[in-house]
Design a protein around this motif. Structure first.
Motif, PDB file in Angstrom:
ATOM      1  N   ARG A 241       1.917  11.538 -10.329  1.00  0.00           N
ATOM      2  CA  ARG A 241       1.511  12.814  -9.955  1.00  0.00           C
ATOM      3  C   ARG A 241       0.216  14.069 -11.331  1.00  0.00           C
ATOM      4  O   ARG A 241      -0.473  14.146 -11.025  1.00  0.00           O
ATOM      5  CB  ARG A 241       2.993  13.714  -9.349  1.00  0.00           C
ATOM      6  N   ASP A 242       1.353  13.552 -12.833  1.00  0.00           N
ATOM      7  CA  ASP A 242       1.169  14.000 -13.093  1.00  0.00           C
ATOM      8  C   ASP A 242      -0.354  13.460 -14.232  1.00  0.00           C
ATOM      9  O   ASP A 242      -1.788  14.546 -14.059  1.00  0.00           O
ATOM     10  CB  ASP A 242       1.963  14.647 -14.702  1.00  0.00           C
ATOM     11  N   ARG A 243       0.005  12.367 -14.313  1.00  0.00           N
ATOM     12  CA  ARG A 243      -1.512  11.740 -15.016  1.00  0.00           C
ATOM     13  C   ARG A 243      -2.493  10.934 -14.063  1.00  0.00           C
ATOM     14  O   ARG A 243      -2.742  10.705 -14.498  1.00  0.00           O
ATOM     15  CB  ARG A 243      -0.431  10.817 -15.900  1.00  0.00           C
ATOM     16  N   GLY A 244      -2.060  10.891 -12.338  1.00  0.00           N
ATOM     17  CA  GLY A 244      -2.832   9.599 -11.736  1.00  0.00           C
ATOM     18  C   GLY A 244      -2.896   8.596 -11.932  1.00  0.00           C
ATOM     19  O   GLY A 244      -3.041   7.847 -11.877  1.00  0.00           O
ATOM     20  N   TRP A 245      -1.627   7.943 -13.073  1.00  0.00           N
ATOM     21  CA  TRP A 245      -1.630   6.374 -13.163  1.00  0.00           C
ATOM     22  C   TRP A 245      -0.944   5.664 -11.391  1.00  0.00           C
ATOM     23  O   TRP A 245      -0.235   4.956 -11.538  1.00  0.00           O
ATOM     24  CB  TRP A 245      -0.732   6.005 -14.157  1.00  0.00           C
ATOM     25  N   ALA A 246      -1.453   5.478 -10.648  1.00  0.00           N
ATOM     26  CA  ALA A 246      -1.524   4.677  -9.556  1.00  0.00           C
ATOM     27  C   ALA A 246      -1.016   4.010  -9.097  1.00  0.00           C
ATOM     28  O   ALA A 246       0.098   3.327  -8.959  1.00  0.00           O
ATOM     29  CB  ALA A 246      -2.493   5.235  -8.115  1.00  0.00           C
ATOM     30  N   GLU A 247      -1.244   2.974 -11.140  1.00  0.00           N
ATOM     31  CA  GLU A 247      -0.100   1.546 -10.542  1.00  0.00           C
ATOM     32  C   GLU A 247       0.996   1.594 -10.271  1.00  0.00           C
ATOM     33  O   GLU A 247       1.549   1.164 -10.508  1.00  0.00           O
ATOM     34  CB  GLU A 247      -1.152   0.742 -12.289  1.00  0.00           C
ATOM     35  N   GLN A 248       1.371   2.941 -10.974  1.00  0.00           N
ATOM     36  CA  GLN A 248       3.273   2.616 -11.180  1.00  0.00           C
ATOM     37  C   GLN A 248       3.450   3.423  -9.468  1.00  0.00           C
ATOM     38  O   GLN A 248       4.893   3.639  -9.437  1.00  0.00           O
ATOM     39  CB  GLN A 248       3.532   3.993 -11.921  1.00  0.00           C
ATOM     40  N   SER A 249       2.529   3.676  -8.568  1.00  0.00           N
ATOM     41  CA  SER A 249       2.824   3.605  -6.979  1.00  0.00           C
ATOM     42  C   SER A 249       3.839   2.677  -6.603  1.00  0.00           C
ATOM     43  O   SER A 249       4.364   2.447  -5.422  1.00  0.00           O
ATOM     44  CB  SER A 249       2.117   4.532  -6.808  1.00  0.00           C
ATOM     45  N   ILE A 250       3.496   1.062  -7.065  1.00  0.00           N
ATOM     46  CA  ILE A 250       3.856   0.016  -6.633  1.00  0.00           C
ATOM     47  C   ILE A 250       5.088  -0.687  -7.411  1.00  0.00           C
ATOM     48  O   ILE A 250       4.650  -0.659  -8.934  1.00  0.00           O
ATOM     49  CB  ILE A 250       3.294  -0.871  -6.140  1.00  0.00           C
ATOM     50  N   SER A 251       5.986  -1.160  -7.185  1.00  0.00           N
ATOM     51  CA  SER A 251       7.071  -1.947  -7.500  1.00  0.00           C
ATOM     52  C   SER A 251       6.736  -2.854  -7.280  1.00  0.00           C
ATOM     53  O   SER A 251       7.337  -3.619  -5.565  1.00  0.00           O
ATOM     54  CB  SER A 251       7.977  -1.021  -8.272  1.00  0.00           C
ATOM     55  N   LEU A 252       6.501  -4.192  -8.004  1.00  0.00           N
ATOM     56  CA  LEU A 252       6.550  -5.799  -6.988  1.00  0.00           C
ATOM     57  C   LEU A 252       7.449  -6.777  -8.499  1.00  0.00           C
ATOM     58  O   LEU A 252       7.856  -6.398  -9.338  1.00  0.00           O
ATOM     59  CB  LEU A 252       5.372  -6.388  -7.729  1.00  0.00           C
ATOM     60  N   VAL A 253       8.578  -7.613  -7.065  1.00  0.00           N
ATOM     61  CA  VAL A 253       9.522  -8.397  -7.661  1.00  0.00           C
ATOM     62  C   VAL A 253       8.527  -9.712  -8.391  1.00  0.00           C
ATOM     63  O   VAL A 253       7.431  -9.902  -8.887  1.00  0.00           O
ATOM     64  CB  VAL A 253      10.620  -9.113  -6.979  1.00  0.00           C
ATOM     65  N   ASN A 254       8.819 -10.080  -9.868  1.00  0.00           N
ATOM     66  CA  ASN A 254       9.333 -11.245 -10.331  1.00  0.00           C
ATOM     67  C   ASN A 254       7.822 -11.207 -11.103  1.00  0.00           C
ATOM     68  O   ASN A 254       6.241 -11.535 -11.206  1.00  0.00           O
ATOM     69  CB  ASN A 254       8.768 -12.324  -9.620  1.00  0.00           C
ATOM     70  N   THR A 255       7.913  -9.788 -12.217  1.00  0.00           N
ATOM     71  CA  THR A 255       6.571  -9.033 -12.694  1.00  0.00           C
ATOM     72  C   THR A 255       7.451  -8.884 -14.141  1.00  0.00           C
ATOM     73  O   THR A 255       8.778  -8.067 -13.592  1.00  0.00           O
ATOM     74  CB  THR A 255       6.127  -7.631 -11.573  1.00  0.00           C
ATOM     75  N   PRO A 256       7.134  -8.327 -14.765  1.00  0.00           N
ATOM     76  CA  PRO A 256       7.407  -7.793 -16.408  1.00  0.00           C
ATOM     77  C   PRO A 256       7.601  -6.537 -15.666  1.00  0.00           C
ATOM     78  O   PRO A 256       9.248  -6.167 -16.755  1.00  0.00           O
ATOM     79  CB  PRO A 256       6.339  -7.552 -16.840  1.00  0.00           C
ATOM     80  N   GLN A 257       7.139  -5.769 -14.857  1.00  0.00           N
ATOM     81  CA  GLN A 257       7.927  -4.338 -15.134  1.00  0.00           C
ATOM     82  C   GLN A 257       9.458  -4.683 -14.467  1.00  0.00           C
ATOM     83  O   GLN A 257      10.310  -3.663 -14.425  1.00  0.00           O
ATOM     84  CB  GLN A 257       7.467  -3.370 -13.833  1.00  0.00           C
ATOM     85  N   CYS A 258       9.744  -5.600 -13.509  1.00  0.00           N
ATOM     86  CA  CYS A 258      10.965  -5.663 -12.907  1.00  0.00           C
ATOM     87  C   CYS A 258      11.992  -6.326 -13.814  1.00  0.00           C
ATOM     88  O   CYS A 258      13.296  -5.883 -13.908  1.00  0.00           O
ATOM     89  CB  CYS A 258      11.276  -6.424 -11.903  1.00  0.00           C
ATOM     90  N   LEU A 259      11.847  -7.013 -14.542  1.00  0.00           N
ATOM     91  CA  LEU A 259      12.896  -6.364 -15.923  1.00  0.00           C
ATOM     92  C   LEU A 259      13.114  -5.921 -16.357  1.00  0.00           C
ATOM     93  O   LEU A 259      14.147  -5.585 -17.045  1.00  0.00           O
ATOM     94  CB  LEU A 259      11.999  -8.102 -16.814  1.00  0.00           C
ATOM     95  N   ILE A 260      12.606  -4.300 -16.825  1.00  0.00           N
ATOM     96  CA  ILE A 260      12.818  -3.597 -17.656  1.00  0.00           C
ATOM     97  C   ILE A 260      12.685  -2.695 -16.659  1.00  0.00           C
ATOM     98  O   ILE A 260      14.067  -2.253 -17.137  1.00  0.00           O
ATOM     99  CB  ILE A 260      10.869  -2.868 -17.868  1.00  0.00           C
ATOM    100  N   ALA A 261      13.125  -2.943 -15.289  1.00  0.00           N
ATOM    101  CA  ALA A 261      13.547  -1.417 -14.667  1.00  0.00           C
ATOM    102  C   ALA A 261      15.509  -2.573 -14.711  1.00  0.00           C
ATOM    103  O   ALA A 261      15.872  -1.842 -14.921  1.00  0.00           O
ATOM    104  CB  ALA A 261      12.870  -1.536 -13.106  1.00  0.00           C
ATOM    105  N   GLU A 262      15.089  -3.544 -14.162  1.00  0.00           N
ATOM    106  CA  GLU A 262      16.470  -3.798 -14.173  1.00  0.00           C
ATOM    107  C   GLU A 262      17.382  -4.071 -15.109  1.00  0.00           C
ATOM    108  O   GLU A 262      18.836  -3.543 -15.732  1.00  0.00           O
ATOM    109  CB  GLU A 262      16.877  -5.597 -13.793  1.00  0.00           C
TER     110      GLU A 262
END
Length: 424
Positions: A241-262
């Motif tokens: 919302r504040d910065r417009g970083w739309a890439e953060q509007s999706i979460s995908l399994v088997n990616t580095p994003q999920c390793l940090i989240a879990e």
């Protein structure tokens, strides 16, 4: 709220992620982006895995000259490396399991020494009364610890509400956030957070697995405060919302994003409650009529927690060493002290085409995040570091920079290469 249009490379990344979700049910863990993009993908011809590999390479090639801030370029490059690998696997390409893990998560994995598990067995043996086999005593202890199904919803609500109130000063969340818990049956997982957007989450607990009193603070911290729900809320509010970083509007399994989240979610209980979680839980649950010996429960759960890494060892045995399934099931039953039936359930998760690699997010993600939180020192406490993880798009390779020895692989650009459930 930013009104700038989504940069082309980000738009292409979002479309690619949604196309993976069209091809593989469950690949998109969370989507709170532009509905027009979802409609576009819904009415396209179904993609092929080969097309997704090509698109991942094309989007990755555009990242360096995209004009995005370096932190956003690093994030996209890492995610696209993982997506290209996922596409290649979907296209039928064989590759070494550990290389697959490294491409997805920026970590290198190896089996633990069995002495690690034997030491945990010795601790459990000292804590569990009786003279029968240790596995039988642990199964009986877990049976006595179960929450009656008709009280499960109220109990987890009580724990989550107490956590929300206690953590508000340390991890303030946007006004209006909310988590709704529901009890379900017939699912392959223990618990599942569905982030709905608009600062709302729905957390489902599978009654079939027999949730224990001792496990409730782990579920509530992992799925809600300060775990998945808190992370989604803060990143939606601060980044999307504040910065417009739309890439953060999706979460995908088997990616580095999920390793940090879990990894964050696994460590949430230690950040939230530290070494007092057993007594804290006993006090909160006594108010809803559930009794717990908090100190003893904490000792048993701490020892049992050290057995969980055997799930990753089992994945290595299956997919890297080619060991027979019955041998791997016996390994799980022996070292994790679970029934043959439960070992079989774990094996099904480890052999699922989508989830076979996902166990690494819990094991290596937890280890990496814990080491990084502890590396801050007195001037950079773990609470402040955890807050950074909640609000910044950090990668496994980013955390590794602060550690004394390289714990993860350095990221490799996707163009150079030819998550979320809590498992049962």
């Amino acid at each position: 709220m930013p009104t700038d249009p989504v940069p082309p490379v980000v738009r292409d990344y979002l479309l690619l992620g949604l196309r993976f979700g069209r091809l593989v049910d469950g690949f998109v863990d969370c989507w709170i982006g532009d509905p027009a993009l979802e409609r576009q993908v819904r009415y396209e011809p179904p993609p092929t895995a080969t097309e997704l590999v090509r698109q991942a390479r094309e989007v990755a090639a555009a990242v360096p000259d995209s004009g995005l801030a370096p932190v956003r370029r690093r994030f996209l490059a890492a995610q696209l490396t993982a997506l290209e690998c996922a596409g290649r696997r979907l296209a039928g390409e064989e590759m070494p399991f550990r290389r697959e893990i490294e491409s997805y998560f920026q970590v290198r994995i190896a089996p633990r020494d069995p002495d690690w598990y034997a030491a945990a067995h010795a601790e459990l043996d000292a804590e569990l009364p009786g003279s029968g086999p240790l596995r039988d005593r642990l199964v009986e202890a877990h049976r006595r610890d179960r929450v009656p199904v008709d009280r499960l919803g109220g109990a987890v609500h009580a724990v989550a509400a107490a956590l929300r109130a206690e953590l508000a000063p340390r991890f303030p969340l946007p006004a209006g956030e909310r988590v709704d818990f529901e009890v379900v049956t017939g699912r392959p997982w223990n618990a599942f957070n569905t982030y709905l957007g608009g600062l709302r989450s729905r957390v489902a607990l599978n009654a079939d697995v027999g949730h224990r009193i001792t496990s409730l603070p782990f579920v509530a911290t992992h799925e809600a405060y300060p775990g998945h729900h808190a992370e989604h809320c803060l990143k939606e509010a601060g980044l999307v919302r504040d910065r417009g970083w739309a890439e953060q509007s999706i979460s995908l399994v088997n990616t580095p994003q999920c390793l940090i989240a879990e990894g964050m979610a696994e460590q949430a209980i230690h950040v939230a409650l530290g070494e007092r979680w057993g007594g804290w839980t006993a006090e909160v649950l006594s108010e809803v009529g559930l009794a717990l010996d908090g100190a003893r429960a904490q000792r048993v759960e701490t020892a049992f927690g050290r057995l969980l890494a055997a799930r990753q060892d089992a994945a290595i045995m299956l997919h890297d060493q080619g060991r027979p399934a019955d041998e791997v099931a016996a390994f799980l039953a022996r070292w994790m002290l679970v029934s043959d039936e439960r070992a079989g359930q774990m094996l099904r998760f480890l052999t699922d085409p989508l989830w076979r690699a996902y166990t690494t997010t819990y094991i290596e993600g937890s280890r990496l995040v814990r080491h990084w939180l502890d590396a801050g020192g007195p001037g950079d406490p773990a609470t402040d570091r955890y807050h950074r993880l909640l609000v910044e798009p950090m990668l496994p390779a980013d955390l590794a920079v602060d550690l004394p020895a390289p714990a993860v692989a350095q990221p490799t650009p996707a163009v150079a290469q030819s998550s979320r459930p809590t498992p049962a």
